[in-house]
Design a protein around this motif. Structure first.
Motif, short mmCIF file in Angstrom:
data_model
loop_
_atom_site.label_atom_id
_atom_site.label_comp_id
_atom_site.label_asym_id
_atom_site.label_seq_id
_atom_site.Cartn_x
_atom_site.Cartn_y
_atom_site.Cartn_z
N LEU A 180 40.88 36.54 -115.41
CA LEU A 180 41.65 36.99 -114.25
C LEU A 180 42.11 38.44 -114.38
N ASP A 181 41.76 39.07 -115.53
CA ASP A 181 42.26 40.43 -115.77
C ASP A 181 41.19 41.50 -115.58
N GLU A 182 40.06 41.12 -114.96
CA GLU A 182 38.98 42.09 -114.80
C GLU A 182 38.81 42.51 -113.35
N GLY A 183 39.71 42.07 -112.47
CA GLY A 183 39.58 42.39 -111.05
C GLY A 183 38.29 41.87 -110.46
N LEU A 184 37.91 40.65 -110.87
CA LEU A 184 36.63 40.10 -110.40
C LEU A 184 36.73 39.54 -108.99
N ILE A 185 35.64 39.65 -108.24
CA ILE A 185 35.51 38.93 -106.99
C ILE A 185 34.39 37.91 -107.14
N VAL A 186 34.46 36.86 -106.34
CA VAL A 186 33.44 35.81 -106.36
C VAL A 186 32.78 35.81 -104.98
N PRO A 209 24.65 28.17 -107.80
CA PRO A 209 25.53 29.13 -108.48
C PRO A 209 26.21 30.07 -107.48
N VAL A 210 27.30 30.72 -107.94
CA VAL A 210 27.91 31.80 -107.18
C VAL A 210 27.80 33.07 -108.02
N PHE A 211 28.21 34.19 -107.45
CA PHE A 211 28.08 35.46 -108.17
C PHE A 211 29.45 36.09 -108.33
N ALA A 212 29.72 36.65 -109.52
CA ALA A 212 31.00 37.33 -109.75
C ALA A 212 30.74 38.75 -110.22
N LYS A 213 31.58 39.67 -109.76
CA LYS A 213 31.46 41.09 -110.16
C LYS A 213 32.81 41.77 -109.96
N PRO A 214 33.03 42.89 -110.66
CA PRO A 214 34.30 43.60 -110.50
C PRO A 214 34.42 44.18 -109.08
N ARG A 215 35.61 44.08 -108.48
CA ARG A 215 35.74 44.59 -107.11
C ARG A 215 35.53 46.10 -107.08
N GLN A 216 35.81 46.79 -108.19
CA GLN A 216 35.58 48.24 -108.22
C GLN A 216 34.50 48.64 -109.22
N GLY A 217 33.54 47.77 -109.39
CA GLY A 217 32.49 48.03 -110.37
C GLY A 217 31.47 49.06 -109.88
N ALA A 218 30.61 49.46 -110.80
CA ALA A 218 29.48 50.34 -110.48
C ALA A 218 28.43 50.15 -111.57
N GLY A 219 27.19 50.51 -111.23
CA GLY A 219 26.12 50.47 -112.22
C GLY A 219 25.90 49.09 -112.82
N SER A 220 26.17 48.05 -112.04
CA SER A 220 25.94 46.66 -112.46
C SER A 220 26.79 46.22 -113.65
N ARG A 221 27.81 47.00 -114.00
CA ARG A 221 28.65 46.59 -115.13
C ARG A 221 29.52 45.39 -114.74
N GLY A 222 29.61 44.42 -115.64
CA GLY A 222 30.50 43.28 -115.43
C GLY A 222 30.01 42.23 -114.46
N ILE A 223 28.75 42.33 -114.01
CA ILE A 223 28.25 41.32 -113.07
C ILE A 223 27.85 40.05 -113.81
N ARG A 224 28.01 38.88 -113.17
CA ARG A 224 27.57 37.63 -113.81
C ARG A 224 27.29 36.54 -112.79
N LEU A 225 26.33 35.70 -113.15
CA LEU A 225 26.01 34.53 -112.35
C LEU A 225 26.93 33.42 -112.85
N VAL A 226 27.54 32.68 -111.92
CA VAL A 226 28.46 31.61 -112.29
C VAL A 226 27.80 30.28 -111.92
N PRO A 227 27.32 29.52 -112.93
CA PRO A 227 26.44 28.39 -112.64
C PRO A 227 27.14 27.18 -112.00
N ASP A 228 28.40 26.95 -112.36
CA ASP A 228 29.05 25.73 -111.86
C ASP A 228 30.57 25.91 -111.77
#
Ligand code: ADP
Ligand code: MG
Length: 329
Positions: free
Chosen positions: A173-179, A145-164
Motif C-alpha cells: 500500500l506504500d507504492e502508490g499502486l493503482i489496479v 488477472p488484473v494489472f497493477a502499476k504505480p499511479r505516477q510510474g514511467a518506463g514500465s517500472r513497478g508494473i505487475r500482473l495480479v493473478p488472483d
C-alpha cells in the motif's frame, strides 16, 4: 521573421528528432541544450548555439532558462523532458518574453497521474476500470488477472500482473499502486497534436514493434479510425494544447482503451514525421501564434533505427557537472 527557439533534452531521442525537424526550417534559429555535455543532439547545431542547463529538478533550472531567454533573445522554449516540463509549466510567466511550448499545468499533472487521468477520461467510455490498490481495489468484483502499476510510474517500472484475489489483497500500500482491468490485446501509441483551441489536428497511431529502454525503435503507422478517435477524445478530455503521446491497448472485447498519456514529444517522432505529420514544426508554429491547418492526413509507413557516431573536436565538447540520465534511473 526568424524566431529563436531553444530545445532542451538534446540527448534524448525526442530531443534529437525535434532539433532535426526544426533545423529544416529556414525561419527558425535553433539552440540545443542538455544538462550533459555528452548529449548528442547538442552537436547538431552550430557551436555558438550549444548550451548546458541544470538538471530539471534543480532549483536553478527555471531561473537558468529564464536567463538564457534574455541572453539569447529566445522567442520559444521547447522541452522534451518530463521533469523539466513540470517545473517550467508551473512558472511559465518567468520565461517571458519567450513562450513555453507545453500544455497547461493542469493537463500535465493529470497526464502524469494515471488515476487522475482515468477519472478525467472516464466520460470517453474508453478507460479500463481503475482504482487505488487497497480497500477500493478489494471491493471490486474483478475478472482476474488484473494489472497493477504505480499511479505516477514511467518506463514500465513497478508494473505487475495480479493473478488472483489473494495476490490483490497482498499488494503493498506504500507504492502508490493503482489496479486496473487487464488488457490482453495489442498496444498502440498515438501521437496527437491539438491546436490552441484544443482541436485535434492529427492523431497518428503506430505500433511499437521493437522497444529499447522504453523508446520504440521500430514500428509502423496504422490507419484505424477507432484508435484515432479514441486518442482524440482523450486529448480533448484533458484539454491538450500541443503534443502528447496517447498509449492505447485492446481489452478482452478487442476495444481500444486508454493505458496512459505521455504529455511530451515521443522518441519515435521520426516515424510520425515521415508519415506526414511534422509535429515539432507544428508545435513551433502553434506556440509562435501562427495559423495551423485544421487537419493533416498521414500515410502508413514503417521505420527502423540505427546508431550513428558524430565526430567532434575534443575542445568542442561542453564540460558539464551532470551526467545524462543518471538521475532518471
Ligand atoms: N491494464 C493493463 N493491462 C495489461 N498491460 C498493461 C496494463 N497497463 C499497463 N500495461 C503494460 O505495462 C506497460 C507500462 O504501462 P504504462 O501504463 O504505459 O506506464 P509507463 O509506461 O508509464 O510505465 C504498458 O506498455 C503495457 O505493456
Ligand atoms: Mg507507457
Amino acid at each position: 521573421m526568424t524566431a529563436r527557439v531553444l530545445v532542451t533534452g538534446a540527448g534524448g531521442p525526442a530531443g534529437v528528432a525535434v532539433i532535426r525537424s526544426l533545423l529544416r526550417r529556414s525561419d527558425l534559429e535553433v539552440f540545443a541544450a542538455d544538462m550533459d555535455g555528452w548529449a548528442s543532439g547538442i552537436y547538431l547545431v552550430p557551436s555558438t548555439h550549444r548550451r548546458l542547463v541544470p538538471p530539471g529538478r534543480d532549483e536553478d533550472f527555471v531561473p537558468a532558462i529564464s536567463r538564457m531567454v534574455a541572453e539569447d533573445r529566445l522567442d520559444l522554449v521547447i522541452s522534451t523532458v518530463d521533469v523539466e516540463l513540470i517545473a517550467l509549466a508551473g512558472r511559465r510567466d518567468e520565461l517571458a518574453p519567450a513562450v513555453l511550448a507545453a500544455p497547461s499545468q493542469d493537463t500535465l499533472s493529470v497526464a502524469l497521474d494515471k488515476l487522475l487521468l482515468a477519472e478525467r477520461c472516464e466520460a470517453t467510455g474508453r478507460t479500463p476500470r481503475t482504482v487505488l490498490a487497497g480497500a477500493d481495489a478489494v471491493a471490486v468484483d474483478w475478472e482476474f488477472p488484473v494489472f497493477a502499476k504505480p499511479r505516477q510510474g514511467a518506463g514500465s517500472r513497478g508494473i505487475r500482473l495480479v493473478p488472483d484475489r489473494a495476490a490483490l489483497e497482498a499488494l503493498p500500500l506504500d507504492e502508490g499502486l493503482i489496479v486496473q482491468d487487464y488488457l490482453p490485446g495489442e498496444e498502440y501509441s498515438v501521437d496527437v497534436i491539438a491546436d490552441a483551441a484544443g482541436e485535434v489536428i492529427a492523431a497518428v497511431p503506430r505500433t511499437r514493434a521493437r522497444v529499447d529502454s522504453g523508446v520504440a525503435i521500430a514500428g509502423r503507422t496504422v490507419h484505424d479510425p477507432e484508435l484515432e478517435e479514441t486518442a482524440a477524445a482523450v486529448a480533448k478530455a484533458i484539454g491538450l494544447v500541443g503534443v502528447a503521446n496517447v498509449q492505447l491497448r485492446r481489452d478482452r472485447e478487442g476495444r481500444a482503451v486508454l493505458l496512459e498519456v505521455n504529455p511530451r514529444f515521443p522518441g519515435a517522432l521520426p516515424l510520425t514525421i515521415a508519415a506526414g505529420v511534422d509535429i515539432p514544426s507544428l508545435v513551433a508554429d502553434l506556440f509562435l501564434g501562427r495559423e495551423l491547418p485544421s487537419s493533416i492526413a498521414f500515410r502508413e509507413i514503417a521505420s527502423v533505427r540505427f546508431l550513428e557516431d558524430v565526430i567532434v573536436e575534443v575542445d568542442e565538447v561542453l564540460v558539464s557537472e551532470h551526467a545524462g540520465h543518471q538521475e532518471e534511473l
